[in-house]
Enzyme design. Structure first.
Site, PDB file in Angstrom:
ATOM      1  N   SER A  18       0.818  -1.206   0.000  1.00 26.09           N
ATOM      2  CA  SER A  18       0.000   0.000   0.000  1.00 26.09           C
ATOM      3  C   SER A  18       0.856   1.262   0.000  1.00 26.09           C
ATOM      4  CB  SER A  18      -0.910   0.004   1.225  1.00 26.09           C
ATOM      5  OG  SER A  18      -1.567   1.257   1.316  1.00 26.09           O
ATOM      6  N   LYS A  69     -13.804  -4.162   3.325  1.00 27.78           N
ATOM      7  CA  LYS A  69     -14.713  -3.063   2.984  1.00 27.78           C
ATOM      8  C   LYS A  69     -16.188  -3.342   3.319  1.00 27.78           C
ATOM      9  CE  LYS A  69     -11.923  -0.879  -0.571  1.00 27.78           C
ATOM     10  NZ  LYS A  69     -11.961  -0.057  -1.787  1.00 27.78           N
ATOM     11  N   ARG A 155     -20.060 -10.630 -17.386  1.00 34.08           N
ATOM     12  CA  ARG A 155     -20.039 -12.060 -17.741  1.00 34.08           C
ATOM     13  C   ARG A 155     -21.178 -12.801 -17.034  1.00 34.08           C
ATOM     14  NH1 ARG A 155     -14.757 -15.248 -15.866  1.00 34.08           N
ATOM     15  NH2 ARG A 155     -15.568 -14.491 -13.879  1.00 34.08           N
ATOM     16  N   THR A 156     -21.318 -12.551 -15.761  1.00 33.43           N
ATOM     17  CA  THR A 156     -22.404 -13.173 -14.989  1.00 33.43           C
ATOM     18  C   THR A 156     -23.563 -12.174 -14.926  1.00 33.43           C
ATOM     19  OG1 THR A 156     -20.667 -14.215 -13.667  1.00 33.43           O
ATOM     20  CG2 THR A 156     -22.929 -14.383 -12.834  1.00 33.43           C
ATOM     21  N   ILE A 227     -10.309   1.112 -14.339  1.00 33.26           N
ATOM     22  CA  ILE A 227      -9.894   1.157 -12.931  1.00 33.26           C
ATOM     23  C   ILE A 227      -8.637   0.306 -12.714  1.00 33.26           C
ATOM     24  CG2 ILE A 227     -12.211   1.674 -12.057  1.00 33.26           C
ATOM     25  CD1 ILE A 227     -12.119  -1.162 -10.760  1.00 33.26           C
TER      26      ILE A 227
END
Ligand code: ATR
Length: 282
Positions: A18, A69, A155-156, A227
């Protein structure tokens, strides 16, 4: 016995790579706040213990990254409206003695997009690839900044349909389609922005050489945003470039989520340029 030290830092697992401690320290120093920005390596099993540490009087704030998260939500006293809507927390800070969970990935994305490409999503039609964790913050950010229409290609399909369920409303119409190149070819003509939130094109990922879309199907003048930031120029962004589009990647999203988090947590203005300089140096 308290295993954790410090009052501000980032929690994640793993946390070794990080860059947050480096560019956040610059902001603390800039304001002469005598604290060290920590990197707390916290496994899911150790989450309750560090949350106990966060309850102490001196605790300031924590940036929250994978895999915490969502898991952190039961441990905070309240969620901001944004965190509630996104369904994920990437910052925790103290307010009136309470631990507040907030999300700055969404506003960090919008700031990064505007900064790198000049595009304001207001009243735009957007094609988004992917429907995973990172995608929720992107969709919320787009919605919050007034995007008119969002098409989610994944995709799903059921995962994209779940996002439609969670986020589509009168102001922002959202629809779901399978990640199928023929299908996408027709839709993309009406879009002003394409965002990739899948791991397609990521080095070390499942399809490092692939792009969700190729230049012959990308209208000129499009804005593309990925991203994925390793590599800096993904196959998708190369295709956007080939088609004559403008592009941006998720690197500055990382810094902007931290800038917004620092400002929320401390109530102070973040030294934006200094933080970017520190980020770019490591
Ligand atoms: P993150 O939290 O980073 O978004 P994630 O929740 O695992 O990670 O989501 C990864 C996204 O990349 C998903 O949209 C995933 O598609 P599925 O929902 O069908 O799993 C997409 N993805 C990953 N590998 C892919 C591949 N080989 N082809 C197409 N999409 C892929």
């Amino acid at each position: 016995f308290m295993k954790y030290e410090g009052n501000i830092g980032i929690i994640g697992h793993p946390i070794g790579h990080s860059k947050s401690p480096v560019f956040q320290q610059v902001a603390l120093d800039h304001h002469s706040i005598v604290e060290k920005f920590r990197a707390w390596d916290v496994s899911p099993d150790d989450l309750p213990e560090i949350m106990g540490h966060f309850k102490s009087d001196d605790f300031m704030a924590a940036c929250v990254t994978l895999p915490h998260k969502i898991n952190i939500i039961p441990y905070v006293d309240e969620l901001t409206r944004t965190a509630k809507q996104v369904g994920a927390v990437n910052w925790v800070f103290k307010k009136n003695g309470n631990l507040v969970g907030h999300n700055t990935d969404c506003s960090g994305f919008i700031r990064s997009l505007k900064d790198q490409t000049g595009l304001d999503p207001q009243s735009k039609t957007v094609l988004v690839f992917g429907a995973g964790g990172a995608c929720r913050a992107i969709i919320y950010g787009l919605k919050d900044s007034g995007a008119k229409k969002i098409i989610i290609a994944n995709r799903t399909l059921v995962k994209a349909e779940q996002l439609v369920n969670d986020f589509s409303d009168y102001n922002t119409q959202i629809s779901a389609i399978p990640l199928d190149k023929e299908n996408i070819k027709n839709i993309v003509r009406d879009c002003q922005l394409i965002v990739n939130t899948t791991s397609i094109g990521m080095s070390g990922g499942p399809l490092p050489k692939d792009s969700p879309l190729y230049s012959e199907n990308i209208p000129p003048g499009i804005v593309g945003y990925d991203i994925v930031y390793a590599p800096v120029e993904t196959p998708f962004l190369k295709e956007v470039q080939k088609a004559g589009g403008t592009f941006g990647n998720g690197i500055s999203m990382l810094v902007y989520q931290g800038i917004e988090g620092f400002e929320m947590a401390t109530g102070l203005d973040a030294p934006v340029e200094k933080m970017f300089a520190a980020f770019n140096k490591v």
